[in-house]
Write a protein that holds these residues in place. Sequence first.
Motif, PDB file in Angstrom:
ATOM      1  N   GLY A 151      18.440 -53.982 -79.675  1.00  0.00           N
ATOM      2  CA  GLY A 151      18.664 -54.898 -80.785  1.00  0.00           C
ATOM      3  C   GLY A 151      19.911 -55.731 -80.596  1.00  0.00           C
ATOM      4  O   GLY A 151      19.934 -56.925 -80.918  1.00  0.00           O
ATOM      5  N   LEU A 152      20.961 -55.103 -80.063  1.00  0.00           N
ATOM      6  CA  LEU A 152      22.183 -55.858 -79.764  1.00  0.00           C
ATOM      7  C   LEU A 152      21.893 -56.982 -78.781  1.00  0.00           C
ATOM      8  O   LEU A 152      22.384 -58.109 -78.935  1.00  0.00           O
ATOM      9  CB  LEU A 152      23.238 -54.938 -79.161  1.00  0.00           C
ATOM     10  N   PRO A 162      31.527 -65.929 -78.946  1.00  0.00           N
ATOM     11  CA  PRO A 162      31.986 -64.581 -78.608  1.00  0.00           C
ATOM     12  C   PRO A 162      31.379 -63.572 -79.580  1.00  0.00           C
ATOM     13  O   PRO A 162      31.210 -63.858 -80.768  1.00  0.00           O
ATOM     14  CB  PRO A 162      33.503 -64.672 -78.781  1.00  0.00           C
ATOM     15  N   ARG A 163      31.053 -62.378 -79.079  1.00  0.00           N
ATOM     16  CA  ARG A 163      30.414 -61.389 -79.946  1.00  0.00           C
ATOM     17  C   ARG A 163      30.897 -59.988 -79.603  1.00  0.00           C
ATOM     18  O   ARG A 163      31.110 -59.643 -78.445  1.00  0.00           O
ATOM     19  CB  ARG A 163      28.892 -61.456 -79.877  1.00  0.00           C
ATOM     20  N   VAL A 164      31.060 -59.206 -80.660  1.00  0.00           N
ATOM     21  CA  VAL A 164      31.524 -57.834 -80.515  1.00  0.00           C
ATOM     22  C   VAL A 164      30.518 -56.923 -81.215  1.00  0.00           C
ATOM     23  O   VAL A 164      30.064 -57.216 -82.317  1.00  0.00           O
ATOM     24  CB  VAL A 164      32.950 -57.658 -81.095  1.00  0.00           C
ATOM     25  N   ALA A 179      26.303 -54.801 -71.025  1.00  0.00           N
ATOM     26  CA  ALA A 179      25.030 -55.234 -70.444  1.00  0.00           C
ATOM     27  C   ALA A 179      24.163 -55.952 -71.470  1.00  0.00           C
ATOM     28  O   ALA A 179      23.358 -56.829 -71.115  1.00  0.00           O
ATOM     29  CB  ALA A 179      24.275 -54.038 -69.870  1.00  0.00           C
ATOM     30  N   ALA A 180      24.335 -55.620 -72.749  1.00  0.00           N
ATOM     31  CA  ALA A 180      23.565 -56.272 -73.810  1.00  0.00           C
ATOM     32  C   ALA A 180      24.057 -57.684 -74.106  1.00  0.00           C
ATOM     33  O   ALA A 180      23.438 -58.405 -74.884  1.00  0.00           O
ATOM     34  CB  ALA A 180      23.619 -55.433 -75.085  1.00  0.00           C
ATOM     35  N   GLY A 181      25.160 -58.077 -73.506  1.00  0.00           N
ATOM     36  CA  GLY A 181      25.661 -59.436 -73.686  1.00  0.00           C
ATOM     37  C   GLY A 181      26.827 -59.565 -74.633  1.00  0.00           C
ATOM     38  O   GLY A 181      27.223 -60.679 -74.989  1.00  0.00           O
ATOM     39  N   CYS A 182      27.408 -58.435 -75.045  1.00  0.00           N
ATOM     40  CA  CYS A 182      28.568 -58.481 -75.934  1.00  0.00           C
ATOM     41  C   CYS A 182      29.850 -58.544 -75.099  1.00  0.00           C
ATOM     42  O   CYS A 182      29.895 -58.101 -73.962  1.00  0.00           O
ATOM     43  CB  CYS A 182      28.592 -57.269 -76.854  1.00  0.00           C
TER      44      CYS A 182
END
Length: 216
Positions: A151-152, A162-164, A179-182
Motif C-alpha cells: 500500500g505504501l 518527498p514522502r515519509v 524500496a516502496a519509494g519513501c
Amino acid sequence: MAVIRDRLRLYLVTDPVLCARQGLIAVVTAAVRGGVTCVQFRDKTASTEGRIATARLLQQALAGSGVPLIINDDLDAAVATGADGVHLGQDDVRVAQARALLGPDRIIGLSCDTADQVRAVVPGVVDYLGLGTAFPTASKVDHKPSIGLNGLAVLAAGTTLPRVAIGGLKHDHAAGVIAAGCDGMAVVSAICGQPDPERAARTLRHALDIASGGSQ
C-alpha cells in the motif's frame, strides 16, 4: 526539495506518555544524537498554550543541530513559536490557510492514507507527505486501517513530493520502506518507548542509511 528529503530519513514523532519516564526533552536530545533527522512534536492532550511552552523548550534543545521542529496539527502553536513547520491531517486546517499564515519558507506536511488524497494534493503548497498507516500501531488509537508495504508503494508512486512512511515501523522495515519509494520513515514507540532512545535511533538510522545506498 532535496533538503526536505534528507530531513525525512528518520522522523521522530513524540508521544507524551511514552516519553514521560525519561522526559520529553531528554528523549528528543538523545534521539538526535542517535541520528534522528526531523522531530514532530505531537501532544493531543495539551492546550495550545501548553504546546507553545513545550515547543519552545524543544527549540532550545534542537538549536544548532540542523534538525527541524514540526508541530503536529496546531497551526496557532507553529505560528506563535516560529517552528520550522506544521504537519496536518486530512481533517485539520486547510493547507492553503496554513501556507498563507506560515509563508513560503516554512515546512508543511500532510498525512495521506489513500491514493485519492495523494492525487488531490496541490503542488507548491505542501512540502512533503506522510503516508500510512503502514502497520497497526498502539501509539495512535484512531488510525486508519493499515496498508502494508504494498500500500505504501501505491501511495508513493502517486506523487513526486518527498514522502515519509508512518505506522508501526521498526528497524527491520527500513529496506521495505525505502524500496516502496519513501524517503524515510516516521517512528514513535520505536524510539520514545525504548530504554535507550539514542541507541534505538542509531539502529534505525543505520538500517535506513544502508537501505538508501549507504548515504548519510
